[in-house]
Design an enzyme around this catalytic site. Structure first.
Site, PDB file in Angstrom:
ATOM      1  N   ARG A 237     -50.572  -2.442   1.842  1.00  0.00           N
ATOM      2  CA  ARG A 237     -50.590  -1.291   2.743  1.00  0.00           C
ATOM      3  C   ARG A 237     -51.546  -1.646   3.871  1.00  0.00           C
ATOM      4  O   ARG A 237     -52.506  -2.386   3.659  1.00  0.00           O
ATOM      5  CB  ARG A 237     -51.103  -0.026   2.020  1.00  0.00           C
ATOM      6  CG  ARG A 237     -50.153   0.567   0.994  1.00  0.00           C
ATOM      7  CD  ARG A 237     -48.947   1.226   1.661  1.00  0.00           C
ATOM      8  NE  ARG A 237     -48.062   1.882   0.718  1.00  0.00           N
ATOM      9  CZ  ARG A 237     -47.020   1.305   0.129  1.00  0.00           C
ATOM     10  NH1 ARG A 237     -46.735   0.042   0.381  1.00  0.00           N
ATOM     11  NH2 ARG A 237     -46.245   1.988  -0.707  1.00  0.00           N
ATOM     12  N   GLU A 266     -48.051   3.533  10.798  1.00  0.00           N
ATOM     13  CA  GLU A 266     -46.623   3.172  10.766  1.00  0.00           C
ATOM     14  C   GLU A 266     -45.803   4.378  11.205  1.00  0.00           C
ATOM     15  O   GLU A 266     -46.053   5.472  10.712  1.00  0.00           O
ATOM     16  CB  GLU A 266     -46.234   2.737   9.355  1.00  0.00           C
ATOM     17  CG  GLU A 266     -46.966   1.462   8.943  1.00  0.00           C
ATOM     18  CD  GLU A 266     -46.598   0.952   7.559  1.00  0.00           C
ATOM     19  OE1 GLU A 266     -45.702   1.529   6.920  1.00  0.00           O
ATOM     20  OE2 GLU A 266     -47.214  -0.026   7.117  1.00  0.00           O
ATOM     21  N   HIS A 285     -42.231  -2.656   7.604  1.00  0.00           N
ATOM     22  CA  HIS A 285     -42.400  -2.193   6.214  1.00  0.00           C
ATOM     23  C   HIS A 285     -41.053  -2.186   5.471  1.00  0.00           C
ATOM     24  O   HIS A 285     -40.520  -1.128   5.138  1.00  0.00           O
ATOM     25  CB  HIS A 285     -43.053  -0.806   6.165  1.00  0.00           C
ATOM     26  CG  HIS A 285     -43.671  -0.510   4.822  1.00  0.00           C
ATOM     27  ND1 HIS A 285     -44.745   0.307   4.651  1.00  0.00           N
ATOM     28  CD2 HIS A 285     -43.349  -0.935   3.574  1.00  0.00           C
ATOM     29  CE1 HIS A 285     -45.067   0.388   3.374  1.00  0.00           C
ATOM     30  NE2 HIS A 285     -44.214  -0.369   2.688  1.00  0.00           N
TER      31      HIS A 285
HETATM   32  C1  DGY Z   1     -43.240   0.453  -2.034  1.00  0.00           C
HETATM   33  O1  DGY Z   1     -42.267   0.737  -2.753  1.00  0.00           O
HETATM   34  O2  DGY Z   1     -44.355   0.944  -2.214  1.00  0.00           O
HETATM   35  C2  DGY Z   1     -43.030  -0.527  -0.940  1.00  0.00           C
HETATM   36  O3  DGY Z   1     -44.105  -0.590  -0.095  1.00  0.00           O
HETATM   37  C3  DGY Z   1     -41.823  -0.205  -0.143  1.00  0.00           C
HETATM   38  O4  DGY Z   1     -41.537  -1.317   0.692  1.00  0.00           O
END
Ligand code: DGY
Length: 324
Positions: A237, A266, A285
């Site tokens: 993240r 984002e 992402h």
């Molecule tokens: C999640 O599922 O947490 C991922 O970051 C999605 O890409």
């Protein structure tokens, strides 16, 4: 009357169809608009919420007095206030495991694309700049046999290590709260303190969940410890990295390059300096975003929501200690 369920942001169609068989479903593209009266009316009555990147905190929960379960269509759940939900007797579920291979593929793709400068060279060819032998300045660096440091050796880290070690002959270092005997045995992975991993790795893949402990874990000090030739990949993240320090490290060539699937904000700001850097490869992402995996995640979250609202125990309950 069927229970009311809110679907937020995105869900795959077959999952939506299944939900509609069981519940009175309303789809909202944003859950952040608390001026939307229709949304607020639904929220007051909703027993379930399902969707992608749904931010839920105490203030939001005050508006949802009938809520029994929230199913996030993601493995990460840093956007849910689990403590507050548990206090209020609300179940939380997520979608672990299903996406491991897909996210690992994305991380390997980012590593290769950044090291071999794939997007930059793609632009070079399409811009009709390829008129002879390419200059040495455009050469990439090797991935095979280089040392990979994985920060966060969970389920996804394990399959990244598998690909990197068995496919690319990479020695694997890892940093994790717990020992990973399987990875040590199968991929000869070595557990190191974070600082040592940062000093010794040629490639660093950050794939840890965002928690209080991992928030801003990579900042100036950590970039200073990395090799000047290091390539840094973030698939966790944005909040695990101090983005301003990443920008400085890249601007000053303190590290060689970065591959980023996640950002502090984002969608990333249009004037973010990272977008102007040729030695940065960016993705919006999409770690788990293949049709097959998104569908599997949507169905998993849907099945768990149905279970939660029909008296069965959801398979991927996050607050499982409370709902035995
Ligand atoms: C999640 O599922 O947490 C991922 O970051 C999605 O890409």
């Amino acid at each position: 009357m069927k229970p009311i369920v809110i679907v937020a942001n995105r869900i795959e169609e077959p999952a939506l169809k299944k939900l509609k068989k069981h519940f009175d479903v309303t789809f909202f593209t944003s859950m952040n608009d608390l001026n939307d009266l229709e949304f607020l009316e639904n929220l007051k009555l909703a027993e379930g919420i399902i969707g992608l990147f749904i931010d839920i905190d105490a203030e939001f929960l005050d508006l949802a007095p009938n809520l029994k379960i929230v199913s996030t269509i993601s493995v990460g759940y840093n956007h849910l206030d689990i403590e507050e939900m548990t206090k209020r007797g609300i179940m939380a579920t997520h979608t672990p495991d299903i996406l491991n291979d897909t996210v690992a593929d994305t991380m390997i793709a980012l590593m290769l694309a950044t090291a071999r400068r794939i997007p930059e060279l793609d632009r070079y060819v399409k811009n009709k700049e390829w008129n002879g032998l390419i200059p040495e300045e455009l050469y990439g660096v090797d991935v095979h046999h280089k040392t990979l440091g994985i920060i966060g050796m969970g389920r996804i880290g394990h399959v990244i290590a598998k690909r990197a070690h068995l496919g690319f002959d990479m020695p694997i270092l890892y940093h994790s709260r717990t020992n990973k005997p399987d990875a040590e045995e199968q991929f000869n992975a070595k557990k190191l303190e974070l600082d040592d991993l940062l000093k010794e790795s040629d490639f660093i893949i950050l794939i840890t969940p965002l928690t209080e402990e991992t928030s801003n874990m990579i900042g100036k000090r950590e970039f200073d410890l990395m090799k000047e030739s290091a390539i840094f990949i973030n698939g966790s993240r944005g909040g695990t990295v101090v983005e301003s320090e990443l920008i400085k490290a890249l601007e000053s060539n303190k590290i060689k390059a970065a591959g980023l699937d996640v950002f502090t904000n984002e969608p990333v700001e249009k004037d973010n300096p990272l977008l102007e850097m040729n030695h940065v490869v960016t993705l919006p992402h999409v770690g788990s975003s293949t049709l097959a995996t998104e569908l599997a995640m949507s169905m998993h979250a849907t099945n768990d929501l149905i279970k939660g609202l029909t008296g069965e125990k959801p398979v991927s309950l996050i607050n499982k200690e409370t709902f035995k």
